[in-house]
Design an enzyme around this catalytic site. Sequence first.
Site, PDB file in Angstrom:
ATOM      1  N   LYS A   1      20.189  -1.132  43.417  1.00 55.79           N
ATOM      2  CA  LYS A   1      20.008  -0.040  42.449  1.00 55.79           C
ATOM      3  C   LYS A   1      21.322   0.281  41.766  1.00 55.79           C
ATOM      4  O   LYS A   1      22.406   0.044  42.300  1.00 55.79           O
ATOM      5  CB  LYS A   1      19.412   1.192  43.096  1.00 55.79           C
ATOM      6  CG  LYS A   1      20.125   1.614  44.344  1.00 55.79           C
ATOM      7  CD  LYS A   1      19.289   2.608  45.119  1.00 55.79           C
ATOM      8  CE  LYS A   1      19.953   2.809  46.490  1.00 55.79           C
ATOM      9  NZ  LYS A   1      19.273   3.673  47.362  1.00 55.79           N
ATOM     10  N   ARG A   2      21.181   0.894  40.614  1.00 54.04           N
ATOM     11  CA  ARG A   2      22.369   1.179  39.810  1.00 54.04           C
ATOM     12  C   ARG A   2      22.016   2.268  38.806  1.00 54.04           C
ATOM     13  O   ARG A   2      21.052   2.133  38.070  1.00 54.04           O
ATOM     14  CB  ARG A   2      22.716  -0.130  39.073  1.00 54.04           C
ATOM     15  CG  ARG A   2      23.953  -0.233  38.286  1.00 54.04           C
ATOM     16  CD  ARG A   2      25.215  -0.196  39.064  1.00 54.04           C
ATOM     17  NE  ARG A   2      25.506  -1.231  40.037  1.00 54.04           N
ATOM     18  CZ  ARG A   2      25.729  -2.516  39.760  1.00 54.04           C
ATOM     19  NH1 ARG A   2      25.622  -2.973  38.544  1.00 54.04           N
ATOM     20  NH2 ARG A   2      26.048  -3.353  40.713  1.00 54.04           N
TER      21      ARG A   2
ATOM     22  N   VAL B   1      19.685  -9.873  32.018  1.00 57.07           N
ATOM     23  CA  VAL B   1      18.248  -9.631  32.070  1.00 57.07           C
ATOM     24  C   VAL B   1      17.663  -9.223  30.703  1.00 57.07           C
ATOM     25  O   VAL B   1      16.591  -9.722  30.315  1.00 57.07           O
ATOM     26  CB  VAL B   1      17.883  -8.606  33.172  1.00 57.07           C
ATOM     27  CG1 VAL B   1      18.386  -7.206  32.865  1.00 57.07           C
ATOM     28  CG2 VAL B   1      16.392  -8.595  33.412  1.00 57.07           C
TER      29      VAL B   1
ATOM     30  N   TYR C   1      34.051 -11.577  40.265  1.00 57.61           N
ATOM     31  CA  TYR C   1      33.950 -10.559  39.211  1.00 57.61           C
ATOM     32  C   TYR C   1      34.210  -9.163  39.790  1.00 57.61           C
ATOM     33  O   TYR C   1      35.091  -8.449  39.314  1.00 57.61           O
ATOM     34  CB  TYR C   1      32.564 -10.631  38.574  1.00 57.61           C
ATOM     35  CG  TYR C   1      32.349  -9.726  37.386  1.00 57.61           C
ATOM     36  CD1 TYR C   1      32.939  -9.990  36.157  1.00 57.61           C
ATOM     37  CD2 TYR C   1      31.520  -8.603  37.486  1.00 57.61           C
ATOM     38  CE1 TYR C   1      32.727  -9.154  35.050  1.00 57.61           C
ATOM     39  CE2 TYR C   1      31.301  -7.772  36.396  1.00 57.61           C
ATOM     40  CZ  TYR C   1      31.900  -8.046  35.183  1.00 57.61           C
ATOM     41  OH  TYR C   1      31.682  -7.226  34.102  1.00 57.61           O
TER      42      TYR C   1
ATOM     43  N   ARG D   1      18.265  -0.870  37.220  1.00 60.81           N
ATOM     44  CA  ARG D   1      19.479  -0.861  36.413  1.00 60.81           C
ATOM     45  C   ARG D   1      19.312   0.241  35.353  1.00 60.81           C
ATOM     46  O   ARG D   1      18.189   0.667  35.048  1.00 60.81           O
ATOM     47  CB  ARG D   1      19.695  -2.203  35.676  1.00 60.81           C
ATOM     48  CG  ARG D   1      20.027  -3.395  36.561  1.00 60.81           C
ATOM     49  CD  ARG D   1      21.383  -3.281  37.213  1.00 60.81           C
ATOM     50  NE  ARG D   1      21.743  -4.515  37.922  1.00 60.81           N
ATOM     51  CZ  ARG D   1      21.365  -4.814  39.166  1.00 60.81           C
ATOM     52  NH1 ARG D   1      20.587  -3.971  39.837  1.00 60.81           N
ATOM     53  NH2 ARG D   1      21.756  -5.941  39.723  1.00 60.81           N
TER      54      ARG D   1
HETATM   55  P1  NAD Z   1      31.156 -11.126  26.593  1.00 59.57           P
HETATM   56  O1  NAD Z   1      31.112 -12.247  27.543  1.00 59.57           O
HETATM   57  O2  NAD Z   1      30.207 -11.110  25.459  1.00 59.57           O
HETATM   58  O3  NAD Z   1      32.620 -10.948  25.992  1.00 59.57           O
HETATM   59  C1  NAD Z   1      33.783 -11.281  26.706  1.00 59.57           C
HETATM   60  C2  NAD Z   1      34.783 -11.858  25.707  1.00 59.57           C
HETATM   61  O4  NAD Z   1      35.990 -12.189  26.402  1.00 59.57           O
HETATM   62  C3  NAD Z   1      34.295 -13.155  25.068  1.00 59.57           C
HETATM   63  O5  NAD Z   1      34.554 -13.134  23.703  1.00 59.57           O
HETATM   64  C4  NAD Z   1      35.088 -14.232  25.768  1.00 59.57           C
HETATM   65  O6  NAD Z   1      35.248 -15.390  24.988  1.00 59.57           O
HETATM   66  C5  NAD Z   1      36.394 -13.502  26.020  1.00 59.57           C
HETATM   67  N1  NAD Z   1      37.162 -14.057  27.152  1.00 59.57           N
HETATM   68  C6  NAD Z   1      36.719 -14.364  28.392  1.00 59.57           C
HETATM   69  N2  NAD Z   1      37.725 -14.827  29.139  1.00 59.57           N
HETATM   70  C7  NAD Z   1      38.846 -14.801  28.355  1.00 59.57           C
HETATM   71  C8  NAD Z   1      40.197 -15.159  28.555  1.00 59.57           C
HETATM   72  N3  NAD Z   1      40.617 -15.639  29.727  1.00 59.57           N
HETATM   73  N4  NAD Z   1      41.065 -15.005  27.528  1.00 59.57           N
HETATM   74  C9  NAD Z   1      40.658 -14.522  26.328  1.00 59.57           C
HETATM   75  N5  NAD Z   1      39.383 -14.174  26.095  1.00 59.57           N
HETATM   76  C10 NAD Z   1      38.487 -14.306  27.087  1.00 59.57           C
HETATM   77  O7  NAD Z   1      30.994  -9.791  27.470  1.00 59.57           O
HETATM   78  P2  NAD Z   1      30.772  -8.307  27.013  1.00 59.57           P
HETATM   79  O8  NAD Z   1      29.419  -7.902  27.437  1.00 59.57           O
HETATM   80  O9  NAD Z   1      31.163  -8.113  25.618  1.00 59.57           O
HETATM   81  O10 NAD Z   1      31.791  -7.547  27.975  1.00 59.57           O
HETATM   82  C11 NAD Z   1      33.044  -7.121  27.520  1.00 59.57           C
HETATM   83  C12 NAD Z   1      33.793  -6.446  28.667  1.00 59.57           C
HETATM   84  O11 NAD Z   1      33.035  -5.354  29.168  1.00 59.57           O
HETATM   85  C13 NAD Z   1      34.069  -7.364  29.845  1.00 59.57           C
HETATM   86  O12 NAD Z   1      35.354  -7.067  30.355  1.00 59.57           O
HETATM   87  C14 NAD Z   1      33.023  -6.973  30.849  1.00 59.57           C
HETATM   88  O13 NAD Z   1      33.450  -7.196  32.175  1.00 59.57           O
HETATM   89  C15 NAD Z   1      32.859  -5.491  30.565  1.00 59.57           C
HETATM   90  N6  NAD Z   1      31.523  -5.025  30.951  1.00 59.57           N
HETATM   91  C16 NAD Z   1      30.438  -5.333  30.188  1.00 59.57           C
HETATM   92  C17 NAD Z   1      29.178  -4.923  30.613  1.00 59.57           C
HETATM   93  C18 NAD Z   1      27.950  -5.226  29.807  1.00 59.57           C
HETATM   94  O14 NAD Z   1      26.851  -4.910  30.240  1.00 59.57           O
HETATM   95  N7  NAD Z   1      28.065  -5.799  28.622  1.00 59.57           N
HETATM   96  C19 NAD Z   1      29.035  -4.205  31.811  1.00 59.57           C
HETATM   97  C20 NAD Z   1      30.169  -3.939  32.547  1.00 59.57           C
HETATM   98  C21 NAD Z   1      31.416  -4.332  32.120  1.00 59.57           C
HETATM   99  N1  UDP Z   2      17.314 -10.391  36.382  1.00 59.13           N
HETATM  100  C1  UDP Z   2      15.984 -10.737  36.275  1.00 59.13           C
HETATM  101  N2  UDP Z   2      15.652 -11.742  35.439  1.00 59.13           N
HETATM  102  C2  UDP Z   2      16.557 -12.400  34.692  1.00 59.13           C
HETATM  103  C3  UDP Z   2      17.903 -12.039  34.786  1.00 59.13           C
HETATM  104  C4  UDP Z   2      18.238 -11.021  35.662  1.00 59.13           C
HETATM  105  O1  UDP Z   2      15.123 -10.138  36.927  1.00 59.13           O
HETATM  106  O2  UDP Z   2      16.158 -13.301  33.925  1.00 59.13           O
HETATM  107  C5  UDP Z   2      17.686  -9.256  37.261  1.00 59.13           C
HETATM  108  C6  UDP Z   2      18.857  -9.511  38.183  1.00 59.13           C
HETATM  109  O3  UDP Z   2      18.404 -10.042  39.400  1.00 59.13           O
HETATM  110  C7  UDP Z   2      19.421  -8.127  38.362  1.00 59.13           C
HETATM  111  C8  UDP Z   2      19.089  -7.412  37.072  1.00 59.13           C
HETATM  112  O4  UDP Z   2      18.107  -8.204  36.423  1.00 59.13           O
HETATM  113  O5  UDP Z   2      18.773  -7.461  39.401  1.00 59.13           O
HETATM  114  C9  UDP Z   2      20.281  -7.278  36.132  1.00 59.13           C
HETATM  115  O6  UDP Z   2      20.876  -8.531  35.967  1.00 59.13           O
HETATM  116  P1  UDP Z   2      21.984  -8.845  34.883  1.00 59.13           P
HETATM  117  O7  UDP Z   2      22.372 -10.256  35.077  1.00 59.13           O
HETATM  118  O8  UDP Z   2      21.514  -8.443  33.543  1.00 59.13           O
HETATM  119  O9  UDP Z   2      23.177  -7.838  35.226  1.00 59.13           O
HETATM  120  P2  UDP Z   2      23.857  -7.350  36.584  1.00 59.13           P
HETATM  121  O10 UDP Z   2      23.589  -5.902  36.612  1.00 59.13           O
HETATM  122  O11 UDP Z   2      23.254  -8.043  37.752  1.00 59.13           O
HETATM  123  O12 UDP Z   2      25.265  -7.709  36.398  1.00 59.13           O
END
Ligand code: NAD
Ligand code: UDP
Length: 454
Positions: free
Chosen positions: A402-403, A315, A273, A339
Amino acid sequence: MGSELFYRGHDDEDETQQQKSDVVYTPKPNKPLLLITRPIRYVLREQRLIFVFIGIAIATLIFALLPSSSSPSPYTKFENDNALIANTYFPSSESNRILSQKSNVYHENRGGMGLISAGGKIPLGLKRKGLRIVVTGGAGFVGSHLVDRLINRGDSVIVVDNFFTGRKENVMHHLGNPRFELIRHDVVEPLLLEVDQIYHLACPASPVHYKFNPVKTIKTNVVGTLNMLGLAKRIGARFLLTSTSEVYGDPLQHPQVETYWGNVNPIGVRSCYDEGKRTAETLTMDYHRGAGVEVRIARIFNTYGPRMGIDDGRVVSNFVAQALRKEPMTVYGDGKQTRSFQYVSDLVEGLMRLMEGEHVGPFNLGNPGEFTMMELAQVVQETIDPNAKIEYRPNTEDDPHKRKPDISKAKELLGWEPAVSLRKGLPLMVSDFRQRIFGDHKDSADLSMATTTS
Ligand code: NAD
Ligand code: UDP
Ligand code: UDP
């Protein structure tokens, strides 16, 4: 009377008629009015083009000086859209507060970069032309909220999704709308479409899901992003990549600024990722520099809200589902890792501002409020059940300690900052989860309780 007719005629005709009239012409006494109107009519006849230009100039001046009409200006559009989101998710008083906060941001932004460059001033009586937009991953959590906003704004949206983590239910309410299309497609395969903008979200975001098939995850990030950039290049569309705070890895700089290059393990379990998104950013910038594709990069920090997958393993969704089901909340490690949690409507606002603005990025989009996982568990207890238990589990490999985003760049250049705190946003998500887990409608009562106690 006769002479008036002669003046209206074409030149050739005028000449012959003039000759005829010369023959029968008998001078009439000078009329003072005729003395004034004759030169005017002459000027009108001979200088028609000049008058047309003067007319255009006056009209342009009026359009430029008058304030935008009540028909959709970018600001009123965004405010209306927020009202729609607010009506769906926010109880009324909360919605008003958030809206008034948001409109402050918009108005402050009027002189700046943000939305003015996005849509420009829309003249009186003219409607904003809808765009054709692809949202890859549009059936997922973030994507479906973005689609709602774009459709509400008047755009035509094509969702491209392979439904790995997305659900049709998330976009079902748009089926039947002629401005909405849903295509089952995997972005690792080429795609031929004609659109104005591409929001590229397709990629599983939960560690549980992206670790499930790591090779597929890296392929989605690399080949999938390459295909969408190739599409953007061919059709001249603007392309936005949803990258992630994971590009900073386990950061040695805190809070994280966009100029920080990160601390990522290239061979760890999260690298499919992390490195996948880093490569996606590289590809995006190379298509920008090399092929002149208009690109935008968002680095998204942890986001939560309604429509998150109930069991997707992140989480916030884990803690909320566990507390509602009266199961212990699973804290990984000592729970001291931090986070920053951003409500989904704030993220969508940031993505749209980024797409419409002038700046490539990357931009951090996240809420700077920082919580340990133990503090998050406490907020969930306050919101759902004060007696909810906590259970410690071993932490996962390479978990960042941390983030926290530094969002100065987004504030300054996009005029954007989050408006919804965790304590305000969490009850809105709880309401959605409660409905989906139990199918009940106790939301409003619970919501108002949650809002007053937080
Ligand atoms: P999600 O998993 O809910 O949505 C991802 C979508 O992409 C899903 O509908 C899935 O079916 C589709 N998908 C996955 N692989 C695919 C492929 N090969 N072809 C076509 N469709 C595909 O995730 P989300 O939380 O909605 O995240 C959306 C975007 O934002 C992602 O790119 C993710 O990396 C990015 N992002 C999200 C977060 C967050 O906290 N939600 C944080 C950082 C980055
Ligand atoms: N985490 C947790 N309990 C859970 C799921 C996640 O304590 O049931 C922690 C995980 O170890 C991480 C943070 O929550 O430190 C955020 O995790 P998440 O999977 O939501 O997102 P990440 O920022 O790691 O992509
Ligand atoms: N591509 C696509 N749709 C298009 C144009 C390109 O899916 O409308 C894919 C194409 O299959 C290729 C990738 O995008 O794999 C990169 O395209 P580009 O034209 O940049 O590179 P090339 O095809 O020259 O390798």
